[in-house]
Design an enzyme around this catalytic site. Structure first.
Site, PDB file in Angstrom:
ATOM      1  N   GLU A 182       6.732 -82.773 -66.041  1.00 30.77           N
ATOM      2  CA  GLU A 182       6.507 -81.805 -67.101  1.00 30.77           C
ATOM      3  C   GLU A 182       5.851 -80.552 -66.525  1.00 30.77           C
ATOM      4  O   GLU A 182       5.025 -80.644 -65.622  1.00 30.77           O
ATOM      5  CB  GLU A 182       5.568 -82.404 -68.144  1.00 30.77           C
ATOM      6  N   ASP A 223       5.195 -89.197 -66.003  1.00 33.18           N
ATOM      7  CA  ASP A 223       4.243 -88.721 -67.002  1.00 33.18           C
ATOM      8  C   ASP A 223       2.848 -88.874 -66.421  1.00 33.18           C
ATOM      9  O   ASP A 223       2.444 -89.961 -66.013  1.00 33.18           O
ATOM     10  CB  ASP A 223       4.377 -89.557 -68.283  1.00 33.18           C
ATOM     11  N   ASP A 228       3.008 -93.633 -72.600  1.00 33.05           N
ATOM     12  CA  ASP A 228       3.305 -92.881 -71.382  1.00 33.05           C
ATOM     13  C   ASP A 228       4.666 -93.254 -70.800  1.00 33.05           C
ATOM     14  O   ASP A 228       5.386 -92.398 -70.286  1.00 33.05           O
ATOM     15  CB  ASP A 228       2.216 -93.118 -70.328  1.00 33.05           C
TER      16      ASP A 228
END
Ligand SMILES: [Zn+2]
Length: 291
Positions: A196, A105, A278
């Site tokens: 991501e 992340d 996170d």
């Protein structure tokens, strides 16, 4: 048929300029992207390089002795001279733990939070050197320039210009370094890496990441990770950007309706999990890839 004589090329180029398709060419000039190409028998020994015309030149970086390099490109950046060339190298084969999946992340305060609990600090060198840069840039603006439009500069102007350029270079180096360390660690130690997918166009809406993009360089992160995964034989998985990685509970899978940006700790209403926001997101990413 299109001829390739220089006159034809010249005409073609100018026709595009008149049609305003392309701009007037920028010609090579000393001081603007200085670089040149050398060909010949190039050798590297004892941290020195043998170049045609120049002879033996000391290198500031330690590299292995080499022979049979055919050509090099020499370039200048921030008044440092660089030499680059191609050489063959064996692929490094790495053995990593079989089930080493990791989710990453990205953020501002910490550059990256990994699902194994590791964090990589965001060094933000620009923030650190901002003041110094400002001072040096002001000094530059006070230096004498004979004719601004013709860019005739005084010697001291040139010297100060070098100081500013090297500071910019330093900032860029620190930024590159932390990103390289992160991507190498990821690619070298994991079978699968989940990140991501972020679209930069919609990024301005996402406050959490917009400035991380600027100072951390997400595109560069992904680019490096892509080629490094190929080097080391690991797999990069890009998770759909609609996957609610930060809203899901990594323990029970409960999905929150709303998660405010100010909530640094994720608290689950169902199972009572309390976790760093996170870290929770990165664990979700890793889980998503395993299944
Ligand atoms: Zn839960």
């Amino acid at each position: 048929m299109r001829t390739t004589t220089s006159l034809a090329r010249f005409r073609y180029k100018f026709s595009t300029i008149f049609k305003k398709v392309s701009k007037y060419p920028i010609f090579k000039k000393k001081g603007r992207k200085d670089s040149f190409y050398l060909e010949g028998n190039i050798e590297i020994k004892n941290n020195r390089i043998k170049l045609p015309i120049f002879g033996w030149i000391k290198l500031s970086e330690k590299i292995k002795d080499l022979k049979g390099v055919k050509n090099v490109r020499i370039s200048r950046r921030a008044d440092f001279w660089f030499v680059s060339f191609k050489t063959e190298a064996k692929k490094e084969k790495i053995k990593y733990a079989k089930n080493s999946f990791v989710g990453v992340d990205l953020g501002i305060k910490t550059l990256a939070t990994l699902s194994n609990g590791m964090t990589f600090e965001n060094k933000r060198p620009y923030k650190f050197y901002k003041r110094k840069l400002k001072i040096e840039q002001r000094k530059l603006s006070k230096k004498y320039q004979k004719n601004k439009s013709k860019k005739e500069q005084s010697k001291n102007y040139g010297k100060q210009q070098k100081v500013v350029a090297q500071l910019h270079y330093k900032i860029a180096c620190i930024r590159e370094d932390s990103l390289h360390k992160l991507t190498t660690y990821l690619a070298k130690n994991h079978v699968r890496i989940a990140i991501e997918d972020l679209n930069v166009k919609g990024m301005s809406k996402n406050h959490k990441l917009s400035s991380a993009i600027l100072d951390g360089g997400f595109y560069e992160f992904r680019r490096q990770l892509t080629y490094k995964c190929e080097w080391y034989g690991s797999k990069l998985v890009v998770v759909d950007r609609f996957f609610p990685s930060s809203k899901l509970c990594s323990n029970c899978g409960h999905k929150k309706e709303k998660l405010y940006l100010s909530e640094r700790i994720y608290t689950c209403e169902k199972c009572g999990l309390r976790m760093d926001r996170d870290l929770n997101a990165s664990v979700n990413l890793a889980k998503h890839v395993v299944s």
